[in-house]
Design a protein around this motif. Structure first.
Motif, PDB file in Angstrom:
ATOM      1  N   LEU A   1      46.292  -9.657 -29.311  1.00 50.26           N
ATOM      2  CA  LEU A   1      44.960  -9.315 -29.820  1.00 50.26           C
ATOM      3  C   LEU A   1      43.890  -9.513 -28.753  1.00 50.26           C
ATOM      4  O   LEU A   1      43.010  -8.673 -28.579  1.00 50.26           O
ATOM      5  N   ARG A   2      43.970 -10.634 -28.067  1.00 49.12           N
ATOM      6  CA  ARG A   2      42.962 -10.929 -27.055  1.00 49.12           C
ATOM      7  C   ARG A   2      43.014  -9.880 -25.946  1.00 49.12           C
ATOM      8  O   ARG A   2      41.981  -9.413 -25.464  1.00 49.12           O
TER       9      ARG A   2
ATOM     10  N   LEU B   1      34.267 -12.966 -36.286  1.00 49.22           N
ATOM     11  CA  LEU B   1      34.727 -14.330 -35.966  1.00 49.22           C
ATOM     12  C   LEU B   1      33.595 -15.350 -36.115  1.00 49.22           C
ATOM     13  O   LEU B   1      33.826 -16.492 -36.460  1.00 49.22           O
TER      14      LEU B   1
ATOM     15  N   LEU C   1      41.505  -6.710 -27.282  1.00 48.73           N
ATOM     16  CA  LEU C   1      40.049  -6.843 -27.414  1.00 48.73           C
ATOM     17  C   LEU C   1      39.365  -6.704 -26.057  1.00 48.73           C
ATOM     18  O   LEU C   1      38.289  -6.109 -25.942  1.00 48.73           O
TER      19      LEU C   1
ATOM     20  N   TYR D   1      33.278 -19.343 -26.649  1.00 54.12           N
ATOM     21  CA  TYR D   1      34.745 -19.344 -26.640  1.00 54.12           C
ATOM     22  C   TYR D   1      35.286 -18.149 -27.415  1.00 54.12           C
ATOM     23  O   TYR D   1      36.217 -17.472 -26.971  1.00 54.12           O
ATOM     24  N   LEU D   2      34.691 -17.860 -28.555  1.00 54.45           N
ATOM     25  CA  LEU D   2      35.162 -16.725 -29.348  1.00 54.45           C
ATOM     26  C   LEU D   2      34.886 -15.409 -28.616  1.00 54.45           C
ATOM     27  O   LEU D   2      35.685 -14.479 -28.672  1.00 54.45           O
TER      28      LEU D   2
ATOM     29  N   LEU E   1      46.210  -1.250 -30.108  1.00 53.28           N
ATOM     30  CA  LEU E   1      47.270  -2.090 -30.681  1.00 53.28           C
ATOM     31  C   LEU E   1      48.457  -1.265 -31.164  1.00 53.28           C
ATOM     32  O   LEU E   1      49.598  -1.733 -31.161  1.00 53.28           O
TER      33      LEU E   1
ATOM     34  N   ARG F   1      48.016 -13.824 -30.948  1.00 55.26           N
ATOM     35  CA  ARG F   1      46.725 -14.077 -30.325  1.00 55.26           C
ATOM     36  C   ARG F   1      46.633 -13.409 -28.954  1.00 55.26           C
ATOM     37  O   ARG F   1      45.628 -12.828 -28.606  1.00 55.26           O
TER      38      ARG F   1
ATOM     39  N   LEU G   1      40.346  -0.741 -31.152  1.00 57.85           N
ATOM     40  CA  LEU G   1      41.369  -1.790 -31.275  1.00 57.85           C
ATOM     41  C   LEU G   1      42.645  -1.237 -31.898  1.00 57.85           C
ATOM     42  O   LEU G   1      43.750  -1.530 -31.450  1.00 57.85           O
TER      43      LEU G   1
END
Lengths: 169, 408
Positions: A105-106, A125, A109, A25-26, A159, A102, A155
């Motif tokens: 960020l996701r 994580l 990523l 999941y991470l 971002l 989130r 990243l």
């Protein structure tokens, strides 16, 4: 049919399913993809199970299968198809700030090269050591460190100013 | 002031919002992982063996020719039963022809499996994986003549119907989290007595067999009906675990029995009350380590022998006749046997499903073309006339399609 060691396999998988699913999941950021990843991992594990007696660190080995399955699927572009959303999807306006953060960020990523994604997720994580990550990715510890730096730089670049951290560190 | 933080602290702080636990129950399916993992073990064995030559030839022909033209006698370089030429000339051997494959309807659900079927070829059972929120529960499906006859929801997780008989009575089990057996009859689902147990097969008389106790660690059991109390089947002294896996119409039960600390091998419980271990076949003069049966029908048993050497584990495929106690080795291109029909025909799986008919002639069944990428096929049902089969494909992204093959 029962092959004798099948019961050991079933017991092992039931014991580790939650931990594998959490890592999956991470890595993927999606519950359904996580389940698919774990399913594929335990299928591969069963295919190799008769030879598992020779593996010293079974958990580490299974973890490596999971990470490599994630990278394989990334390479095939399966995730993009499954996500069904462009990588730079806009943040929904007026949403909960945590959810927005989130989402941003996701999305960021997912634009980092896959191996760097895996390194960042496993180290930051999943709290894995550089040595563990090196084993999972079958590379040197030096490579893990350089991939960490490259991944973080990527990243930051993606971002821009959208996420500020450190104010409460 | 992120540029003052080292990678370690910066990385942790930056990614922290992504930390969290996945919601809901795991959607993993251990029995499917085992079925598919088993297939892969075999595929690898194949890829490294001599059988690859025969399989490649089949595929090349299948790509361009009508399917009925593909099959040919086994080409294995070893003594296998082959018909005398004069018989071939006098009476052409029966074989499946013009085979087609269709996807069984699933009411819009993309992912579904076939887990069993009946000897008439009319009934097929399976389960579906609806999209959206997943709680580990699988709606079950009963198909009749290729159409959905009923859908059933049962409590627990990872439910399946394992078998159905010609009357449309099905049996299966669910995880609660221990295994619980249940039956489907006249549109109603009822638990089968016995507590923690697996119901694996039902014959047309309604006799059910399976195992009593935790899955993979139980003992062989028989229920005289879906409402009867379980009766433990006799096992040899020193047995640690075992399971009944299939039952013939005359009541003969097929299963495996594992001595303490060892893997299981084939076992038979006959209608006259006697019971015995299946003999071990010989391969090139050497006795096999074990025999792993797959199914029984009309006095035939199919399965594979296991030969362990220091370096590897090898499998050979066999058909066994209970009346004579003799094994017949199957040609390599018959695939790993899954089911046997009343007429003695066998369905197995290699790259695609393969029917081995009279004279060990093999006919490869068509793949499901709409499935993307490489597919593995798993067969769960074979009709008594050897002309209808059901199973599913498994491909990339853990996709599955429930499939029905029909031949003339």
């Amino acid at each position: 049919m029962a092959d004798g060691t099948d019961s050991e396999y079933v017991a092992y998988v039931h014991g580790r399913a939650a931990a594998l699913r959490r890592t999956a999941y991470l890595l993927s950021g999606d519950v359904h993809q996580a389940d698919d990843l774990v399913q594929e991992t335990i299928t591969k594990l069963y295919a190799r199970w008769p030879r598992m007696g020779r593996v010293d660190n079974l958990d580490g080995y299974v973890h490596a299968i999971l990470v490599r399955t994630f990278l394989d699927e990334k390479r095939r572009g399966w995730w993009k198809v499954r996500l069904g959303a462009p990588p730079e999807r806009p943040v929904p306006a007026g949403g909960h700030p945590d959810v927005e953060e989130r989402t941003v960020l996701r999305a960021a990523l997912s634009q980092v090269p896959p191996r760097q994604q895996a390194v960042l997720v496993l180290r930051f994580l999943c709290d894995q050591s550089v040595a563990d990550v090196a084993r999972a990715l079958n590379c040197s510890e030096g490579t893990v460190k350089s991939q960490t730096s490259h991944g973080l730089a990527a990243l930051r670049r993606i971002l821009g100013d959208r996420i500020e951290i450190g104010s409460n560190q | 002031m992120r540029h003052h933080l080292d990678d370690e602290r910066y990385g942790r702080a930056l990614l922290r919002p992504l930390a969290g636990e996945p919601a809901g129950q795991p959607r993993i399916d251990v029995s499917r992982a085992m079925a598919q993992g088993r297939r892969r073990r075999l595929t690898r064995w194949w890829a490294s063996g001599t059988a690859i030559v025969a399989l490649t030839a089949t595929t090349a022909a299948g790509g361009t020719l009508a399917f009925s033209a593909v099959g040919r006698p086994g080409t294995a370089p070893r003594p296998v039963a082959t018909p005398a030429p004069s018989i071939t000339a006098a009476a052409p051997l029966e074989r499946p022809k013009d085979c087609t494959v269709t996807r069984l309807p699933t009411g819009g659900v993309e992912k579904a499996l076939v887990t069993g079927g009946d000897p008439s070829g009319h009934w097929v059972v399976g389960r579906t994986y609806p999209a959206g929120k997943d709680d580990g529960s699988r709606p079950l499906v009963i198909w009749k003549d290729g159409k959905i006859a009923d859908t059933v929801r049962i409590g627990g997780q990872d439910q399946s119907f394992e078998d159905i008989n010609k009357r449309g009575n099905a049996v299966g089990y669910t995880f609660e989290p221990g295994v619980r057996p249940y039956a489907y009859s006249n549109g109603k689902v009822t638990p089968i007595p016995g507590g923690e147990a697996v119901a694996q097969a039902i014959n047309d008389d309604g006799v059910v067999v399976g195992s009593l106790g935790p899955i993979y660690e139980g003992l062989p059991v028989r229920w005289s009906s879906i409402t009867a109390q379980p009766e433990k089947l006799p096992v040899p002294r020193g047995t640690e675990s075992g399971a009944a896996i299939d039952i013939d119409e005359d009541g003969t039960i097929l299963g495996t029995v594992s001595p303490k600390g060892k893997e299981g091998s084939g076992y038979l419980w006959l209608p006259d009350g006697t019971h015995r271990a299946m003999p071990l076949p010989k391969i090139d003069g050497k006795k096999a380590t074990m025999f792993w049966p797959a199914s029984i029908r009309n006095g035939w048993v199919v399965g594979r022998s296991v030969v362990d050497t220091e370096q590897e584990r090898r499998f050979e495929f066999f058909r066994f006749r209970i009346a004579t106690g003799r094994y017949e080795r199957l040609p390599d291109d018959s695939g790993m046997p899954d089911r046997v029909a009343a007429n003695g025909w066998i369905i197995g799986t290699a790259r695609r499903p393969v029917i081995t008919s009279d004279g060990n002639v093999t006919t490869e069944l068509p793949g499901y073309r709409k499935a993307k990428g490489r597919q593995d096929y798993l067969i769960s049902s074979f009709s008594d006339d050897g002309r209808t089969a059901a199973g599913y494909s498994s491909g990339e992204g853990v996709s599955n399609h429930p499939l029905l093959w029909e031949c003339r």
